[in-house]
Design an enzyme around this catalytic site. Structure first.
Site, PDB file in Angstrom:
ATOM      1  N   SER A  46       0.821  -1.213   0.000  1.00 12.97           N
ATOM      2  CA  SER A  46       0.000   0.000   0.000  1.00 12.97           C
ATOM      3  C   SER A  46       0.852   1.258   0.000  1.00 12.97           C
ATOM      4  O   SER A  46       1.959   1.295   0.548  1.00 12.97           O
ATOM      5  CB  SER A  46      -0.948   0.024   1.209  1.00 12.97           C
ATOM      6  N   TYR A  69      -2.898   0.503  10.427  1.00 10.79           N
ATOM      7  CA  TYR A  69      -2.636   0.263   9.007  1.00 10.79           C
ATOM      8  C   TYR A  69      -1.360   0.980   8.587  1.00 10.79           C
ATOM      9  O   TYR A  69      -0.495   0.407   7.906  1.00 10.79           O
ATOM     10  CB  TYR A  69      -3.828   0.742   8.179  1.00 10.79           C
TER      11      TYR A  69
END
Length: 263
Positions: free
Chosen positions: A138, A151
Protein backbone atom coordinates in the site's frame (compact mmCIF):
# COMPACT_ATOMS: atom_id res chain seq x y z
CA UNK A 1 9.84 -11.67 -14.75
CA UNK A 2 7.68 -12.85 -17.60
CA UNK A 3 4.62 -14.78 -16.41
CA UNK A 4 4.63 -17.29 -19.26
CA UNK A 5 4.80 -20.84 -17.87
CA UNK A 6 5.26 -19.54 -14.31
CA UNK A 7 3.67 -20.93 -11.17
CA UNK A 8 2.18 -18.18 -8.99
CA UNK A 9 0.50 -18.17 -5.59
CA UNK A 10 -1.74 -15.27 -4.55
CA UNK A 11 -3.04 -14.73 -1.02
CA UNK A 12 -6.13 -12.59 -0.53
CA UNK A 13 -7.15 -13.84 -3.96
CA UNK A 14 -10.92 -13.96 -3.51
CA UNK A 15 -11.48 -10.37 -4.61
CA UNK A 16 -10.03 -6.96 -5.37
CA UNK A 17 -6.38 -6.81 -6.37
CA UNK A 18 -5.79 -10.51 -5.70
CA UNK A 19 -8.54 -11.62 -8.08
CA UNK A 20 -7.33 -9.17 -10.73
CA UNK A 21 -3.80 -10.56 -10.44
CA UNK A 22 -5.10 -14.12 -10.85
CA UNK A 23 -6.98 -13.22 -14.03
CA UNK A 24 -4.06 -11.28 -15.46
CA UNK A 25 -1.44 -13.92 -14.65
CA UNK A 26 -3.54 -16.53 -16.44
CA UNK A 27 -3.95 -14.21 -19.44
CA UNK A 28 -0.17 -13.76 -19.51
CA UNK A 29 0.27 -17.52 -19.92
CA UNK A 30 1.00 -18.67 -16.37
CA UNK A 31 1.28 -22.46 -16.02
CA UNK A 32 -0.60 -22.39 -12.72
CA UNK A 33 -2.23 -19.80 -10.46
CA UNK A 34 -3.09 -20.74 -6.89
CA UNK A 35 -5.85 -18.51 -5.51
CA UNK A 36 -5.69 -18.61 -1.71
CA UNK A 37 -8.03 -16.86 0.69
CA UNK A 38 -9.73 -17.26 4.05
CA UNK A 39 -12.97 -17.03 2.03
CA UNK A 40 -12.92 -20.51 0.48
CA UNK A 41 -16.05 -19.97 -1.61
CA UNK A 42 -14.71 -16.69 -2.96
CA UNK A 43 -11.38 -18.29 -3.85
CA UNK A 44 -13.18 -21.11 -5.70
CA UNK A 45 -15.32 -18.61 -7.63
CA UNK A 46 -12.26 -16.67 -8.75
CA UNK A 47 -10.39 -19.85 -9.71
CA UNK A 48 -13.37 -21.13 -11.70
CA UNK A 49 -13.56 -17.79 -13.51
CA UNK A 50 -9.86 -17.85 -14.30
CA UNK A 51 -10.00 -21.32 -15.85
CA UNK A 52 -8.15 -24.63 -15.76
CA UNK A 53 -4.75 -23.19 -14.79
CA UNK A 54 -6.20 -21.93 -11.49
CA UNK A 55 -6.48 -23.84 -8.24
CA UNK A 56 -8.31 -22.57 -5.15
CA UNK A 57 -7.18 -23.03 -1.57
CA UNK A 58 -8.53 -21.89 1.77
CA UNK A 59 -5.84 -20.15 3.80
CA UNK A 60 -5.54 -18.19 7.01
CA UNK A 61 -2.37 -16.18 6.35
CA UNK A 62 -1.87 -15.64 10.09
CA UNK A 63 -1.46 -19.40 10.64
CA UNK A 64 2.11 -20.25 9.67
CA UNK A 65 1.43 -23.99 9.55
CA UNK A 66 -1.30 -23.39 6.96
CA UNK A 67 1.03 -21.25 4.86
CA UNK A 68 3.72 -23.94 4.97
CA UNK A 69 1.17 -26.57 4.01
CA UNK A 70 -0.02 -24.49 1.04
CA UNK A 71 3.53 -23.99 -0.20
CA UNK A 72 4.32 -27.71 0.18
CA UNK A 73 1.11 -28.71 -1.62
CA UNK A 74 1.79 -26.29 -4.48
CA UNK A 75 5.33 -27.54 -4.89
CA UNK A 76 4.05 -31.15 -4.98
CA UNK A 77 1.41 -30.27 -7.57
CA UNK A 78 3.50 -28.11 -9.87
CA UNK A 79 7.13 -28.76 -8.92
CA UNK A 80 7.95 -25.21 -7.88
CA UNK A 81 6.68 -21.73 -7.02
CA UNK A 82 8.09 -18.99 -9.22
CA UNK A 83 6.12 -16.06 -7.80
CA UNK A 84 4.54 -15.68 -4.37
CA UNK A 85 2.18 -12.74 -3.98
CA UNK A 86 1.59 -11.92 -0.31
CA UNK A 87 -1.45 -9.80 -1.02
CA UNK A 88 -3.84 -10.27 1.92
CA UNK A 89 -4.32 -7.17 4.08
CA UNK A 90 -6.64 -5.61 6.64
CA UNK A 91 -7.49 -2.08 7.75
CA UNK A 92 -8.87 -0.91 11.09
CA UNK A 93 -9.98 2.70 10.44
CA UNK A 94 -8.91 3.48 14.02
CA UNK A 95 -6.36 5.67 15.74
CA UNK A 96 -5.28 5.39 19.35
CA UNK A 97 -8.74 4.02 20.04
CA UNK A 98 -7.72 0.83 18.23
CA UNK A 99 -7.78 -2.06 20.65
CA UNK A 100 -4.82 -4.32 21.28
CA UNK A 101 -6.75 -6.96 19.32
CA UNK A 102 -6.97 -4.54 16.35
CA UNK A 103 -3.22 -3.94 16.50
CA UNK A 104 -2.50 -7.64 16.79
CA UNK A 105 -4.67 -8.54 13.79
CA UNK A 106 -3.15 -5.78 11.66
CA UNK A 107 0.35 -6.89 12.60
CA UNK A 108 -0.36 -10.57 11.94
CA UNK A 109 -2.04 -10.03 8.56
CA UNK A 110 -0.08 -7.06 7.18
CA UNK A 111 3.40 -8.04 8.37
CA UNK A 112 3.79 -11.47 9.94
CA UNK A 113 1.92 -13.11 7.06
CA UNK A 114 4.70 -11.84 4.77
CA UNK A 115 7.27 -13.34 7.13
CA UNK A 116 5.43 -16.68 7.17
CA UNK A 117 5.14 -16.93 3.38
CA UNK A 118 8.75 -15.94 2.83
CA UNK A 119 10.02 -18.50 5.34
CA UNK A 120 8.00 -21.18 3.57
CA UNK A 121 8.74 -20.38 -0.06
CA UNK A 122 12.30 -19.07 0.10
CA UNK A 123 14.18 -22.39 0.56
CA UNK A 124 12.85 -23.78 -2.72
CA UNK A 125 13.59 -20.55 -4.55
CA UNK A 126 17.13 -20.39 -3.17
CA UNK A 127 17.73 -24.01 -4.16
CA UNK A 128 16.79 -23.14 -7.75
CA UNK A 129 18.67 -19.86 -7.66
CA UNK A 130 15.63 -17.86 -8.68
CA UNK A 131 12.24 -16.71 -7.47
CA UNK A 132 10.07 -13.65 -7.02
CA UNK A 133 8.30 -12.22 -3.96
CA UNK A 134 5.56 -9.64 -4.54
CA UNK A 135 4.34 -8.04 -1.31
CA UNK A 136 1.27 -5.80 -1.38
CA UNK A 137 2.19 -2.99 0.98
CA UNK A 138 0.00 0.00 0.00
CA UNK A 139 0.95 3.62 -0.54
CA UNK A 140 0.38 3.90 3.21
CA UNK A 141 3.70 2.11 3.54
CA UNK A 142 5.60 5.03 2.02
CA UNK A 143 3.18 7.81 3.05
CA UNK A 144 0.47 7.73 5.75
CA UNK A 145 -3.05 6.33 5.99
CA UNK A 146 -4.86 9.25 7.61
CA UNK A 147 -7.37 7.92 10.11
CA UNK A 148 -5.78 4.47 10.53
CA UNK A 149 -2.81 4.18 12.87
CA UNK A 150 -2.42 0.36 12.81
CA UNK A 151 -2.64 0.26 9.01
CA UNK A 152 -0.02 3.00 8.64
CA UNK A 153 2.41 1.42 11.08
CA UNK A 154 2.09 -2.11 9.74
CA UNK A 155 2.30 -1.10 6.08
CA UNK A 156 5.49 0.85 6.83
CA UNK A 157 6.80 -2.31 8.46
CA UNK A 158 5.80 -4.33 5.39
CA UNK A 159 7.78 -2.03 3.08
CA UNK A 160 10.75 -2.22 5.45
CA UNK A 161 10.63 -6.02 5.44
CA UNK A 162 10.39 -6.15 1.64
CA UNK A 163 13.37 -3.82 1.31
CA UNK A 164 15.39 -5.94 3.75
CA UNK A 165 14.58 -9.06 1.73
CA UNK A 166 15.55 -7.34 -1.53
CA UNK A 167 18.91 -6.29 -0.13
CA UNK A 168 19.63 -9.62 1.54
CA UNK A 169 18.64 -12.06 -1.21
CA UNK A 170 18.91 -10.36 -4.60
CA UNK A 171 22.45 -11.60 -5.17
CA UNK A 172 21.11 -15.13 -4.65
CA UNK A 173 18.60 -14.78 -7.48
CA UNK A 174 15.58 -13.62 -5.49
CA UNK A 175 13.66 -10.61 -6.76
CA UNK A 176 11.37 -8.61 -4.47
CA UNK A 177 8.76 -5.97 -5.29
CA UNK A 178 6.61 -3.91 -2.94
CA UNK A 179 3.25 -3.09 -4.53
CA UNK A 180 2.10 0.28 -3.16
CA UNK A 181 -1.20 1.42 -4.68
CA UNK A 182 -3.20 4.31 -3.27
CA UNK A 183 -6.95 4.34 -3.92
CA UNK A 184 -8.28 1.12 -5.49
CA UNK A 185 -11.92 0.21 -6.08
CA UNK A 186 -12.02 -2.73 -3.69
CA UNK A 187 -14.51 -3.87 -1.03
CA UNK A 188 -12.19 -2.44 1.64
CA UNK A 189 -12.48 1.08 0.18
CA UNK A 190 -16.20 0.74 -0.56
CA UNK A 191 -16.94 -0.34 3.00
CA UNK A 192 -14.86 2.52 4.37
CA UNK A 193 -16.71 5.08 2.27
CA UNK A 194 -20.09 3.63 3.20
CA UNK A 195 -19.17 3.90 6.88
CA UNK A 196 -17.88 7.46 6.43
CA UNK A 197 -14.36 6.58 7.58
CA UNK A 198 -11.91 9.47 7.34
CA UNK A 199 -9.19 7.45 5.63
CA UNK A 200 -11.49 6.32 2.84
CA UNK A 201 -12.74 9.87 2.31
CA UNK A 202 -9.17 11.19 2.13
CA UNK A 203 -8.34 8.58 -0.51
CA UNK A 204 -11.44 9.45 -2.53
CA UNK A 205 -10.63 13.17 -2.31
CA UNK A 206 -6.94 12.85 -3.12
CA UNK A 207 -7.18 11.69 -6.71
CA UNK A 208 -7.88 8.77 -9.00
CA UNK A 209 -9.31 5.54 -7.64
CA UNK A 210 -8.07 2.75 -9.89
CA UNK A 211 -9.83 -0.42 -10.92
CA UNK A 212 -8.05 -3.58 -9.69
CA UNK A 213 -7.35 -4.51 -13.32
CA UNK A 214 -5.32 -1.30 -13.66
CA UNK A 215 -3.28 -2.33 -10.64
CA UNK A 216 -2.69 -5.70 -12.27
CA UNK A 217 -1.44 -3.90 -15.40
CA UNK A 218 1.06 -2.00 -13.24
CA UNK A 219 2.17 -5.25 -11.59
CA UNK A 220 2.89 -6.90 -14.93
CA UNK A 221 4.98 -3.90 -16.00
CA UNK A 222 6.77 -3.76 -12.65
CA UNK A 223 7.59 -7.47 -12.65
CA UNK A 224 8.93 -7.23 -16.20
CA UNK A 225 11.30 -4.46 -15.11
CA UNK A 226 11.97 -6.06 -11.71
CA UNK A 227 11.25 -2.76 -9.96
CA UNK A 228 11.30 -2.76 -6.18
CA UNK A 229 8.54 -0.17 -5.78
CA UNK A 230 5.55 -0.80 -8.02
CA UNK A 231 3.41 2.35 -7.92
CA UNK A 232 0.15 2.04 -9.87
CA UNK A 233 -0.48 5.70 -8.94
CA UNK A 234 2.60 7.54 -10.33
CA UNK A 235 1.79 10.55 -8.15
CA UNK A 236 2.75 8.53 -5.08
CA UNK A 237 6.42 8.89 -6.10
CA UNK A 238 6.00 12.67 -6.13
CA UNK A 239 4.24 12.61 -2.77
CA UNK A 240 7.05 10.53 -1.29
CA UNK A 241 9.66 12.99 -2.57
CA UNK A 242 7.76 15.94 -1.12
CA UNK A 243 7.38 14.12 2.18
CA UNK A 244 11.12 13.41 2.32
CA UNK A 245 12.17 16.92 1.28
CA UNK A 246 9.73 18.83 3.49
CA UNK A 247 8.15 16.61 6.17
CA UNK A 248 6.68 19.57 8.05
CA UNK A 249 5.05 20.96 4.92
CA UNK A 250 3.77 17.52 3.95
CA UNK A 251 2.17 17.02 7.35
CA UNK A 252 0.65 20.52 7.24
CA UNK A 253 -0.99 19.70 3.92
CA UNK A 254 -2.49 16.49 5.27
CA UNK A 255 -3.76 18.28 8.36
CA UNK A 256 -5.43 20.86 6.15
CA UNK A 257 -7.08 18.15 4.06
CA UNK A 258 -8.19 16.36 7.21
CA UNK A 259 -9.75 19.53 8.65
CA UNK A 260 -11.64 20.11 5.42
CA UNK A 261 -13.05 16.58 5.35
CA UNK A 262 -13.52 16.19 9.09
CA UNK A 263 -14.09 19.66 10.60
Amino acid sequence: MNLTDRVAVITGGAGGIGAALARRFAAEGAAAVVVADLDAAGARAVAEGVGPVAHAAQLDVTAEEQVRALVADTERRYGRIDLFCANAGVATEAGLDATDADWDRAWRVNVLAHVHSTRAVLPGMLARGQGYLLHTCSAAGVLTAVGDAPYTATKHAAVGLAEWLAITYRDQGIRVSALCPQGVDTPMLAEGLAAGHLGARVIAASGAVLHPDQVADAVIAGLAEERFLILPHPEVANYARRRAEDPDGWQAGLRKLTRRLNP
